[in-house]
Motif scaffolding. Structure first.
Motif, PDB file in Angstrom:
ATOM      1  N   ALA A  98       0.595  -1.678  -0.421  1.00  0.00           N
ATOM      2  CA  ALA A  98      -0.296   0.119  -0.285  1.00  0.00           C
ATOM      3  C   ALA A  98       0.504   1.564   0.052  1.00  0.00           C
ATOM      4  O   ALA A  98       0.801   2.318  -0.822  1.00  0.00           O
ATOM      5  CB  ALA A  98      -0.998   0.183   1.315  1.00  0.00           C
ATOM      6  N   ILE A  99       2.432   0.932   0.352  1.00  0.00           N
ATOM      7  CA  ILE A  99       2.648   2.432   1.131  1.00  0.00           C
ATOM      8  C   ILE A  99       3.251   2.835  -0.642  1.00  0.00           C
ATOM      9  O   ILE A  99       3.495   3.711  -0.592  1.00  0.00           O
ATOM     10  CB  ILE A  99       4.083   2.055   2.259  1.00  0.00           C
ATOM     11  N   LEU A 100       3.798   1.690  -1.202  1.00  0.00           N
ATOM     12  CA  LEU A 100       4.397   1.242  -2.438  1.00  0.00           C
ATOM     13  C   LEU A 100       4.027   2.124  -3.331  1.00  0.00           C
ATOM     14  O   LEU A 100       3.389   3.073  -4.164  1.00  0.00           O
ATOM     15  CB  LEU A 100       5.067   0.404  -2.595  1.00  0.00           C
ATOM     16  N   GLY A 101       2.921   1.784  -3.088  1.00  0.00           N
ATOM     17  CA  GLY A 101       1.357   2.275  -3.624  1.00  0.00           C
ATOM     18  C   GLY A 101       1.066   3.875  -4.138  1.00  0.00           C
ATOM     19  O   GLY A 101       0.839   4.857  -5.245  1.00  0.00           O
ATOM     20  N   PHE A 102       0.830   4.213  -2.725  1.00  0.00           N
ATOM     21  CA  PHE A 102       1.275   5.942  -2.180  1.00  0.00           C
ATOM     22  C   PHE A 102       2.347   6.805  -2.225  1.00  0.00           C
ATOM     23  O   PHE A 102       1.843   6.978  -3.829  1.00  0.00           O
ATOM     24  CB  PHE A 102       0.638   6.060  -0.936  1.00  0.00           C
ATOM     25  N   TRP A 103       3.227   5.811  -2.636  1.00  0.00           N
ATOM     26  CA  TRP A 103       5.078   6.365  -3.295  1.00  0.00           C
ATOM     27  C   TRP A 103       4.977   6.487  -4.506  1.00  0.00           C
ATOM     28  O   TRP A 103       4.839   7.496  -5.705  1.00  0.00           O
ATOM     29  CB  TRP A 103       5.842   5.689  -2.745  1.00  0.00           C
ATOM     30  N   TYR A 112       2.426   6.588  -6.792  1.00  0.00           N
ATOM     31  CA  TYR A 112       1.269   7.983  -6.635  1.00  0.00           C
ATOM     32  C   TYR A 112       2.219   9.093  -6.704  1.00  0.00           C
ATOM     33  O   TYR A 112       2.454  10.353  -7.308  1.00  0.00           O
ATOM     34  CB  TYR A 112      -0.549   8.215  -5.799  1.00  0.00           C
ATOM     35  N   LEU A 113       2.855   9.234  -6.016  1.00  0.00           N
ATOM     36  CA  LEU A 113       3.650  10.602  -5.593  1.00  0.00           C
ATOM     37  C   LEU A 113       4.201  11.194  -6.414  1.00  0.00           C
ATOM     38  O   LEU A 113       4.612  12.344  -7.110  1.00  0.00           O
ATOM     39  CB  LEU A 113       4.485  10.409  -3.952  1.00  0.00           C
ATOM     40  N   MET A 114       5.237   9.936  -7.347  1.00  0.00           N
ATOM     41  CA  MET A 114       6.154   9.837  -7.891  1.00  0.00           C
ATOM     42  C   MET A 114       5.507  10.702  -9.330  1.00  0.00           C
ATOM     43  O   MET A 114       5.845  10.996  -9.803  1.00  0.00           O
ATOM     44  CB  MET A 114       7.427   8.660  -7.916  1.00  0.00           C
ATOM     45  N   PHE A 148       3.357  12.107   1.782  1.00  0.00           N
ATOM     46  CA  PHE A 148       3.008  13.311   1.259  1.00  0.00           C
ATOM     47  C   PHE A 148       3.404  14.942   1.936  1.00  0.00           C
ATOM     48  O   PHE A 148       3.905  15.340   0.613  1.00  0.00           O
ATOM     49  CB  PHE A 148       0.689  12.837   0.972  1.00  0.00           C
ATOM     50  N   TRP A 149       3.393  14.939   2.489  1.00  0.00           N
ATOM     51  CA  TRP A 149       3.715  15.806   2.818  1.00  0.00           C
ATOM     52  C   TRP A 149       5.025  16.923   3.478  1.00  0.00           C
ATOM     53  O   TRP A 149       5.856  17.887   2.386  1.00  0.00           O
ATOM     54  CB  TRP A 149       3.393  16.391   4.618  1.00  0.00           C
ATOM     55  N   HIS A 150       6.489  15.838   2.944  1.00  0.00           N
ATOM     56  CA  HIS A 150       7.579  16.045   2.883  1.00  0.00           C
ATOM     57  C   HIS A 150       7.991  16.479   1.707  1.00  0.00           C
ATOM     58  O   HIS A 150       8.454  16.970   1.099  1.00  0.00           O
ATOM     59  CB  HIS A 150       8.247  14.607   3.513  1.00  0.00           C
ATOM     60  N   PHE A 151       7.354  15.566   0.890  1.00  0.00           N
ATOM     61  CA  PHE A 151       7.300  15.592  -0.986  1.00  0.00           C
ATOM     62  C   PHE A 151       6.694  17.239  -1.180  1.00  0.00           C
ATOM     63  O   PHE A 151       7.465  17.454  -2.079  1.00  0.00           O
ATOM     64  CB  PHE A 151       6.455  14.908  -1.355  1.00  0.00           C
ATOM     65  N   LEU A 152       5.616  17.380  -0.382  1.00  0.00           N
ATOM     66  CA  LEU A 152       5.232  19.142  -0.854  1.00  0.00           C
ATOM     67  C   LEU A 152       6.405  19.913  -0.647  1.00  0.00           C
ATOM     68  O   LEU A 152       6.434  21.221  -1.105  1.00  0.00           O
ATOM     69  CB  LEU A 152       4.095  19.169  -0.094  1.00  0.00           C
ATOM     70  N   ASP A 153       7.431  19.809   0.773  1.00  0.00           N
ATOM     71  CA  ASP A 153       7.755  20.501   0.988  1.00  0.00           C
ATOM     72  C   ASP A 153       8.886  20.635   0.309  1.00  0.00           C
ATOM     73  O   ASP A 153      10.015  21.529  -0.211  1.00  0.00           O
ATOM     74  CB  ASP A 153       8.439  20.511   2.425  1.00  0.00           C
ATOM     75  N   PHE A 213      11.580   5.902  -7.750  1.00  0.00           N
ATOM     76  CA  PHE A 213      12.081   7.848  -7.975  1.00  0.00           C
ATOM     77  C   PHE A 213      13.356   7.413  -9.140  1.00  0.00           C
ATOM     78  O   PHE A 213      12.739   8.721  -9.937  1.00  0.00           O
ATOM     79  CB  PHE A 213      12.680   7.731  -6.342  1.00  0.00           C
ATOM     80  N   CYS A 214      14.207   6.476  -9.317  1.00  0.00           N
ATOM     81  CA  CYS A 214      14.668   6.805 -10.327  1.00  0.00           C
ATOM     82  C   CYS A 214      13.929   6.815 -11.662  1.00  0.00           C
ATOM     83  O   CYS A 214      14.099   7.786 -12.295  1.00  0.00           O
ATOM     84  CB  CYS A 214      16.144   5.388 -10.484  1.00  0.00           C
ATOM     85  N   PHE A 215      12.194   6.278 -12.113  1.00  0.00           N
ATOM     86  CA  PHE A 215      11.839   6.036 -13.479  1.00  0.00           C
ATOM     87  C   PHE A 215      11.352   7.790 -13.206  1.00  0.00           C
ATOM     88  O   PHE A 215      11.524   8.107 -15.013  1.00  0.00           O
ATOM     89  CB  PHE A 215      11.029   5.175 -13.668  1.00  0.00           C
TER      90      PHE A 215
END
Lengths: 201, 120
Positions: free
Chosen positions: A21-26, A28-30, A178-183, B79-81
């Motif tokens: 689940a966390i990888l999936g969210f990651w 999305y973040l990418m 999500f919040w770290h990515f926004l920063d 991330f790399c992709f």
């Protein structure tokens, strides 16, 4: 699922079972990063198209933007501290740190909205020029993400009233990413839009 | 290290504090360099960009814990992709912007069209 007791899970136990689940969210973040990259590309193309109007350097207060940057950075820090507390099952600390994150994030958003309102009221809204269109779109999209993040904190505060369940811990993890990515995105905005704008790049 | 061990969380805390402090320093540094126009134009741009890159890397490491997962490193791979896609976007945009009539003034455009025997 129990909501009244804090479930004793170590961080790696959570990551092992929730990793998909966390990888999936990651992932999305990418994709969100790619979205912002395209907005940055548009800004790069349009940032000198001021249609005779003022450019960034004439409109931006660097000190103001610095204040926003430091506030958002601190909120990212308090979010991290909140997650540390969450993995150690310290409920009150978790709620305190995420409340601090909310206050800082809301302050950031208020400052940004004030800047937008000032620009719009002085005739420099997104209809003024291609530069301002791309500015409001880029920075506005970031602000929209911040707004959604703030709503998310409120939801999580409600859900963690009496304890942090397994699913809440997973969602808090996702929120912190999500919040770290926004920063990180804001660092790029501060540098490319504000700093380079003042340098008339 | 078993992460029930308090040392694990101490290390994480130090990581967050280090990331936070370094980010503040890098942000203030970039701000002061621009405000004081410490270097010449092009060098200043490079330095400011460099400071931003360093801060982003630090935040990726300390806040987003990029690279800290055990194998297989799926998050790192995704991330790399993403970096590849963004790199194509950025480099491609810069390439195109450098090549088109983007940098021409209206007078230059008219001149160019006349030279080509074109225009309307």
């Amino acid at each position: 699922m129990s909501k009244t007791t804090t479930v004793p899970e170590t961080q790696s136990q959570v990551e092992a079972t929730d990793s998909t689940a966390i990888l999936g969210f990651w992932a999305y973040l990418m994709t969100d990063c790619v979205l912002f990259a395209s907005l940055f590309a548009v800004y790069a193309v349009l940032h000198n198209n001021t249609f005779g109007g003022p450019a960034g350097g004439q409109l931006f207060s660097l000190r103001y933007a610095l204040g926003e940057t430091l506030i958002l950075l601190t909120s990212s820090f308090t979010c991290g501290l909140g997650m540390l507390a969450a993995y150690q099952h310290k409920l009150r600390q978790v709620r305190a740190w995420f409340a601090a994150t909310f206050v800082l994030g809301a302050s950031f958003l208020a400052l940004e909205l004030h800047e937008f309102a000032h620009l719009a009221s002085t005739g420099n809204s997104w209809t003024r020029s291609g530069f301002l269109s791309s500015f409001f779109t880029l920075v506005g999209t970031h602000g929209l993400h911040i707004t959604i993040g703030l709503l998310w904190i409120i939801v999580m505060m409600v859900r963690t009233r009496r304890g942090i369940s397994r699913s809440s811990l997973r969602k808090l993890t996702m929120f912190s990413l999500f919040w770290h990515f926004l920063d990180v995105i804001w660092i790029l905005i501060f540098t490319i839009v504000y700093l380079l704008g003042v340098l008339k790049v | 290290m078993n992460d029930d061990h308090p040392r694990h969380y101490q290390n994480m805390l130090l990581g967050y504090i280090a990331g936070f402090v370094f980010s503040i320093i890098l942000t203030l540094e970039a701000y002061l360099l621009v405000v004081n126009h410490t270097f010449s134009h092009h060098i200043l741009i490079g330095v400011v960009a460099g400071l931003a890159v360093v801060q982003i890397v630090l935040q990726l490491l300390f806040f987003l814990h990029l690279g800290s997962e055990t194998k297989p490193r799926w998050r790192l791979l995704v991330f790399c992709f993403m970096s590849l896609v963004v790199g194509i976007l950025v480099i491609g945009s810069l390439w195109i912007m450098g090549n088109l009539n983007y940098r021409m003034t209206p007078q230059q455009v008219t001149q160019y069209l006349n030279d080509q025997g074109g225009g309307f």
